[in-house]
Design a protein around this motif. Structure first.
Motif, PDB file in Angstrom:
ATOM      1  N   ARG A 180      76.744   3.464  11.489  1.00 43.89           N
ATOM      2  CA  ARG A 180      76.256   4.189  12.668  1.00 43.89           C
ATOM      3  C   ARG A 180      77.166   5.369  12.989  1.00 43.89           C
ATOM      4  NH1 ARG A 180      77.819  -1.014  16.150  1.00 43.89           N
ATOM      5  NH2 ARG A 180      76.120  -1.827  14.881  1.00 43.89           N
ATOM      6  N   PHE A 181      76.544   6.411  13.517  1.00 44.91           N
ATOM      7  CA  PHE A 181      77.294   7.598  13.916  1.00 44.91           C
ATOM      8  C   PHE A 181      76.518   8.320  15.004  1.00 44.91           C
ATOM      9  CE2 PHE A 181      74.942   8.532   9.999  1.00 44.91           C
ATOM     10  CZ  PHE A 181      74.123   9.576  10.406  1.00 44.91           C
ATOM     11  N   PRO A 182      77.212   9.100  15.830  1.00 44.18           N
ATOM     12  CA  PRO A 182      76.548   9.767  16.957  1.00 44.18           C
ATOM     13  C   PRO A 182      75.642  10.907  16.506  1.00 44.18           C
ATOM     14  CG  PRO A 182      78.851  10.410  16.844  1.00 44.18           C
ATOM     15  CD  PRO A 182      78.674   9.317  15.833  1.00 44.18           C
ATOM     16  N   ASP A 183      74.550  11.065  17.218  1.00 41.54           N
ATOM     17  CA  ASP A 183      73.650  12.196  16.995  1.00 41.54           C
ATOM     18  C   ASP A 183      74.080  13.317  17.932  1.00 41.54           C
ATOM     19  OD1 ASP A 183      71.441  13.725  16.142  1.00 41.54           O
ATOM     20  OD2 ASP A 183      70.274  13.061  17.870  1.00 41.54           O
ATOM     21  N   VAL A 184      75.128  13.996  17.541  1.00 42.97           N
ATOM     22  CA  VAL A 184      75.679  15.074  18.376  1.00 42.97           C
ATOM     23  C   VAL A 184      75.381  16.412  17.715  1.00 42.97           C
ATOM     24  CG1 VAL A 184      77.503  13.700  19.421  1.00 42.97           C
ATOM     25  CG2 VAL A 184      77.908  14.786  17.218  1.00 42.97           C
ATOM     26  N   LYS A 185      75.302  17.447  18.535  1.00 45.37           N
ATOM     27  CA  LYS A 185      75.006  18.773  18.019  1.00 45.37           C
ATOM     28  C   LYS A 185      76.255  19.346  17.377  1.00 45.37           C
ATOM     29  CE  LYS A 185      72.774  23.126  19.216  1.00 45.37           C
ATOM     30  NZ  LYS A 185      72.161  23.949  20.291  1.00 45.37           N
ATOM     31  N   LEU A 186      76.232  19.436  16.049  1.00 47.51           N
ATOM     32  CA  LEU A 186      77.374  19.949  15.303  1.00 47.51           C
ATOM     33  C   LEU A 186      76.924  21.078  14.387  1.00 47.51           C
ATOM     34  CD1 LEU A 186      78.991  16.576  14.147  1.00 47.51           C
ATOM     35  CD2 LEU A 186      79.847  18.075  15.946  1.00 47.51           C
ATOM     36  N   ILE A 187      77.830  21.996  14.156  1.00 47.78           N
ATOM     37  CA  ILE A 187      77.637  22.978  13.095  1.00 47.78           C
ATOM     38  C   ILE A 187      78.383  22.433  11.892  1.00 47.78           C
ATOM     39  CG2 ILE A 187      78.016  25.351  12.367  1.00 47.78           C
ATOM     40  CD1 ILE A 187      78.078  26.141  15.290  1.00 47.78           C
ATOM     41  N   GLY A 188      77.646  22.083  10.855  1.00 49.41           N
ATOM     42  CA  GLY A 188      78.283  21.404   9.729  1.00 49.41           C
ATOM     43  C   GLY A 188      78.115  22.123   8.410  1.00 49.41           C
ATOM     44  N   TRP A 189      79.033  21.824   7.499  1.00 53.32           N
ATOM     45  CA  TRP A 189      79.016  22.431   6.166  1.00 53.32           C
ATOM     46  C   TRP A 189      79.605  21.444   5.185  1.00 53.32           C
ATOM     47  CZ3 TRP A 189      82.443  24.051   2.339  1.00 53.32           C
ATOM     48  CH2 TRP A 189      81.970  25.020   1.436  1.00 53.32           C
ATOM     49  N   PHE A 190      78.987  21.354   3.996  1.00 49.29           N
ATOM     50  CA  PHE A 190      79.487  20.475   2.931  1.00 49.29           C
ATOM     51  C   PHE A 190      79.377  21.208   1.607  1.00 49.29           C
ATOM     52  CE2 PHE A 190      78.572  17.774  -0.684  1.00 49.29           C
ATOM     53  CZ  PHE A 190      79.604  16.853  -0.643  1.00 49.29           C
ATOM     54  N   ASP A 191      80.414  21.047   0.774  1.00 49.40           N
ATOM     55  CA  ASP A 191      80.341  21.556  -0.595  1.00 49.40           C
ATOM     56  C   ASP A 191      81.209  20.670  -1.474  1.00 49.40           C
ATOM     57  OD1 ASP A 191      79.532  23.091  -2.705  1.00 49.40           O
ATOM     58  OD2 ASP A 191      80.505  24.938  -2.056  1.00 49.40           O
ATOM     59  N   ARG A 192      80.976  20.755  -2.752  1.00 50.34           N
ATOM     60  CA  ARG A 192      81.733  19.947  -3.704  1.00 50.34           C
ATOM     61  C   ARG A 192      82.056  20.786  -4.917  1.00 50.34           C
ATOM     62  NH1 ARG A 192      78.942  16.700  -7.886  1.00 50.34           N
ATOM     63  NH2 ARG A 192      77.163  17.940  -8.552  1.00 50.34           N
ATOM     64  N   SER A 199      82.074  21.340  16.731  1.00 52.96           N
ATOM     65  CA  SER A 199      81.351  21.258  17.999  1.00 52.96           C
ATOM     66  C   SER A 199      81.653  22.535  18.772  1.00 52.96           C
ATOM     67  CB  SER A 199      81.802  20.033  18.793  1.00 52.96           C
ATOM     68  OG  SER A 199      81.214  20.031  20.073  1.00 52.96           O
ATOM     69  N   VAL A 200      80.612  23.332  19.029  1.00 55.82           N
ATOM     70  CA  VAL A 200      80.784  24.633  19.664  1.00 55.82           C
ATOM     71  C   VAL A 200      80.221  24.595  21.076  1.00 55.82           C
ATOM     72  CG1 VAL A 200      80.255  27.085  19.525  1.00 55.82           C
ATOM     73  CG2 VAL A 200      80.666  25.784  17.430  1.00 55.82           C
ATOM     74  N   GLU A 201      81.033  25.053  22.026  1.00 54.74           N
ATOM     75  CA  GLU A 201      80.630  25.112  23.431  1.00 54.74           C
ATOM     76  C   GLU A 201      80.712  26.557  23.889  1.00 54.74           C
ATOM     77  OE1 GLU A 201      82.923  23.368  26.998  1.00 54.74           O
ATOM     78  OE2 GLU A 201      81.613  21.751  26.308  1.00 54.74           O
ATOM     79  N   GLY A 202      79.551  27.128  24.199  1.00 51.08           N
ATOM     80  CA  GLY A 202      79.540  28.548  24.522  1.00 51.08           C
ATOM     81  C   GLY A 202      79.844  29.359  23.275  1.00 51.08           C
ATOM     82  N   GLU A 203      80.923  30.116  23.333  1.00 53.91           N
ATOM     83  CA  GLU A 203      81.338  30.925  22.184  1.00 53.91           C
ATOM     84  C   GLU A 203      82.531  30.324  21.452  1.00 53.91           C
ATOM     85  OE1 GLU A 203      79.779  33.662  21.042  1.00 53.91           O
ATOM     86  OE2 GLU A 203      78.252  33.317  22.569  1.00 53.91           O
ATOM     87  N   SER A 204      83.059  29.193  21.976  1.00 50.24           N
ATOM     88  CA  SER A 204      84.305  28.660  21.422  1.00 50.24           C
ATOM     89  C   SER A 204      84.104  27.324  20.722  1.00 50.24           C
ATOM     90  CB  SER A 204      85.345  28.490  22.540  1.00 50.24           C
ATOM     91  OG  SER A 204      85.633  29.729  23.145  1.00 50.24           O
ATOM     92  N   ILE A 205      84.985  27.059  19.767  1.00 51.22           N
ATOM     93  CA  ILE A 205      84.987  25.783  19.057  1.00 51.22           C
ATOM     94  C   ILE A 205      85.693  24.759  19.940  1.00 51.22           C
ATOM     95  CG2 ILE A 205      85.779  24.550  17.009  1.00 51.22           C
ATOM     96  CD1 ILE A 205      85.770  27.308  15.564  1.00 51.22           C
ATOM     97  N   ARG A 206      84.945  23.761  20.387  1.00 51.83           N
ATOM     98  CA  ARG A 206      85.525  22.738  21.251  1.00 51.83           C
ATOM     99  C   ARG A 206      86.267  21.672  20.439  1.00 51.83           C
ATOM    100  NH1 ARG A 206      83.796  17.913  23.204  1.00 51.83           N
ATOM    101  NH2 ARG A 206      81.737  18.196  22.288  1.00 51.83           N
ATOM    102  N   ASP A 207      85.691  21.294  19.299  1.00 50.21           N
ATOM    103  CA  ASP A 207      86.302  20.258  18.472  1.00 50.21           C
ATOM    104  C   ASP A 207      85.996  20.560  17.011  1.00 50.21           C
ATOM    105  OD1 ASP A 207      87.752  17.965  17.922  1.00 50.21           O
ATOM    106  OD2 ASP A 207      86.008  16.658  18.019  1.00 50.21           O
ATOM    107  N   ALA A 208      86.878  20.141  16.127  1.00 48.07           N
ATOM    108  CA  ALA A 208      86.691  20.400  14.697  1.00 48.07           C
ATOM    109  C   ALA A 208      87.145  19.200  13.879  1.00 48.07           C
ATOM    110  CB  ALA A 208      87.492  21.639  14.280  1.00 48.07           C
ATOM    111  N   LYS A 209      86.378  18.908  12.836  1.00 50.96           N
ATOM    112  CA  LYS A 209      86.750  17.891  11.860  1.00 50.96           C
ATOM    113  C   LYS A 209      86.644  18.532  10.482  1.00 50.96           C
ATOM    114  CE  LYS A 209      87.025  14.378  14.799  1.00 50.96           C
ATOM    115  NZ  LYS A 209      86.786  15.183  16.016  1.00 50.96           N
ATOM    116  N   VAL A 210      87.738  18.475   9.728  1.00 49.28           N
ATOM    117  CA  VAL A 210      87.754  19.052   8.384  1.00 49.28           C
ATOM    118  C   VAL A 210      88.333  17.998   7.433  1.00 49.28           C
ATOM    119  CG1 VAL A 210      88.518  20.958   6.929  1.00 49.28           C
ATOM    120  CG2 VAL A 210      88.141  21.335   9.377  1.00 49.28           C
ATOM    121  N   VAL A 211      87.552  17.640   6.415  1.00 49.13           N
ATOM    122  CA  VAL A 211      87.941  16.555   5.510  1.00 49.13           C
ATOM    123  C   VAL A 211      87.811  17.010   4.063  1.00 49.13           C
ATOM    124  CG1 VAL A 211      87.548  14.155   4.828  1.00 49.13           C
ATOM    125  CG2 VAL A 211      87.040  14.887   7.174  1.00 49.13           C
TER     126      VAL A 211
END
Length: 267
Positions: free
Chosen positions: A156-168, A186-198
């Motif tokens: 399970r994972f949250p259905d949150v509005k994210l701007i996402g990107w994947f490549d291999r 996670s973008v709020e207004g014009e700014s990045i509120r949270d980021a996950k990079v793996v």
């Protein structure tokens, strides 16, 4: 020679009881079972009769049952979801009709491509067996020994509005991934509120780029200093058929830059 015994549990309770015995082999899609494991197994637990073949959203949480196939997940989520993009790079269409989420999560082979997206989504798993309950997917990856004698029953994972990107990166389109890069913002207004990079496929199996995440937080996506951020990334890789460790480290930076530039251009 003792014949192999097959069990077909019809409930989670029955599965939990069966998992108390040592050495049981869990069968669902069957694509990850190696020949030597079949020869050595005395007991096989087929979970295909359990009511675990679902992909559904309850409130703002996605629930994926263990026997749901990769193609069912692909068909259920939005086509531009970065988990969908990752799974579409996994195996072939016929195999994705057999490969299940439960086995893919429990084993988490790099070729499944789901490790990075699930970590970026901060996914949780539900397990049965010697250990029961819900925990972070990251806990499974960090200490697999705790989960011996267990089966993953739900992701399970949250259905949150994210701007996402994947490549291999791989030698060919059908080759296993040497590494993957996932970015979730996670973008709020014009700014990045949270980021996950793996980054996955590294010496540590995966790396969370916390320094990149901190550099991105609070920034306007259009103003991110992509080259500056990438210069401070230092992910270590072993030599692989796809290239030397040093070469793969550079490739990971290239993919990171490509992803950040693509996300910035899309705004």
């Amino acid at each position: 020679m003792k014949a192999m015994e097959w069990y077909f549990p019809k409930s989670r309770e029955e599965l939990a009881e069966l998992l108390k015995e040592e050495g049981a082999l869990i069968h669902a899609g069957g694509t990850a079972i190696k020949e030597e494991r079949i020869k050595s197994a005395k007991r096989v637990i087929d979970i295909s009769s359990l009511p675990l073949n679902y992909v559904k959203k309850d409130g703002n949480i996605w629930h994926i049952g263990a026997t749901a196939t990769l193609n069912r997940v692909i068909d259920s989520l939005e086509s531009d979801h970065f988990l969908v993009k990752a799974l579409k790079c996994t195996a072939t269409t016929p195999l994705r009709n057999r490969i299940t989420m439960g086995g893919s999560v429990y084993l988490s082979p790099l070729w499944s491509n789901l490790m990075g997206p699930l970590l970026a989504l901060e996914a949780e798993i539900e397990v049965l067996g010697r250990r029961q309950g819900t925990c972070k997917y990251e806990e499974l990856l960090s200490d697999r020994g705790k989960f011996q004698g267990c089966a993953v029953t739900e992701v399970r994972f949250p259905d949150v509005k994210l701007i996402g990107w994947f490549d291999r990166f791989a030698r060919t389109s059908t080759d296993y991934s040497a590494l993957t890069v996932t970015i979730a913002l996670s973008v709020e207004g014009e700014s990045i509120r949270d980021a996950k990079v793996v980054v996955t496929g590294s010496k540590k199996v995966y790396d969370r780029l916390s320094g990149v995440e901190k550099a991105l937080q609070g920034s306007r996506l259009e103003d991110v200093d992509v080259e500056g951020i990438s210069r401070n990334v230092n992910v270590e890789f072993t030599d692989k058929p796809a290239g030397s460790g040093a070469y793969l480290a550079e490739v990971s930076k290239v993919l990171l830059c490509r992803g950040l530039n693509a996300l910035g251009s899309a705004r």
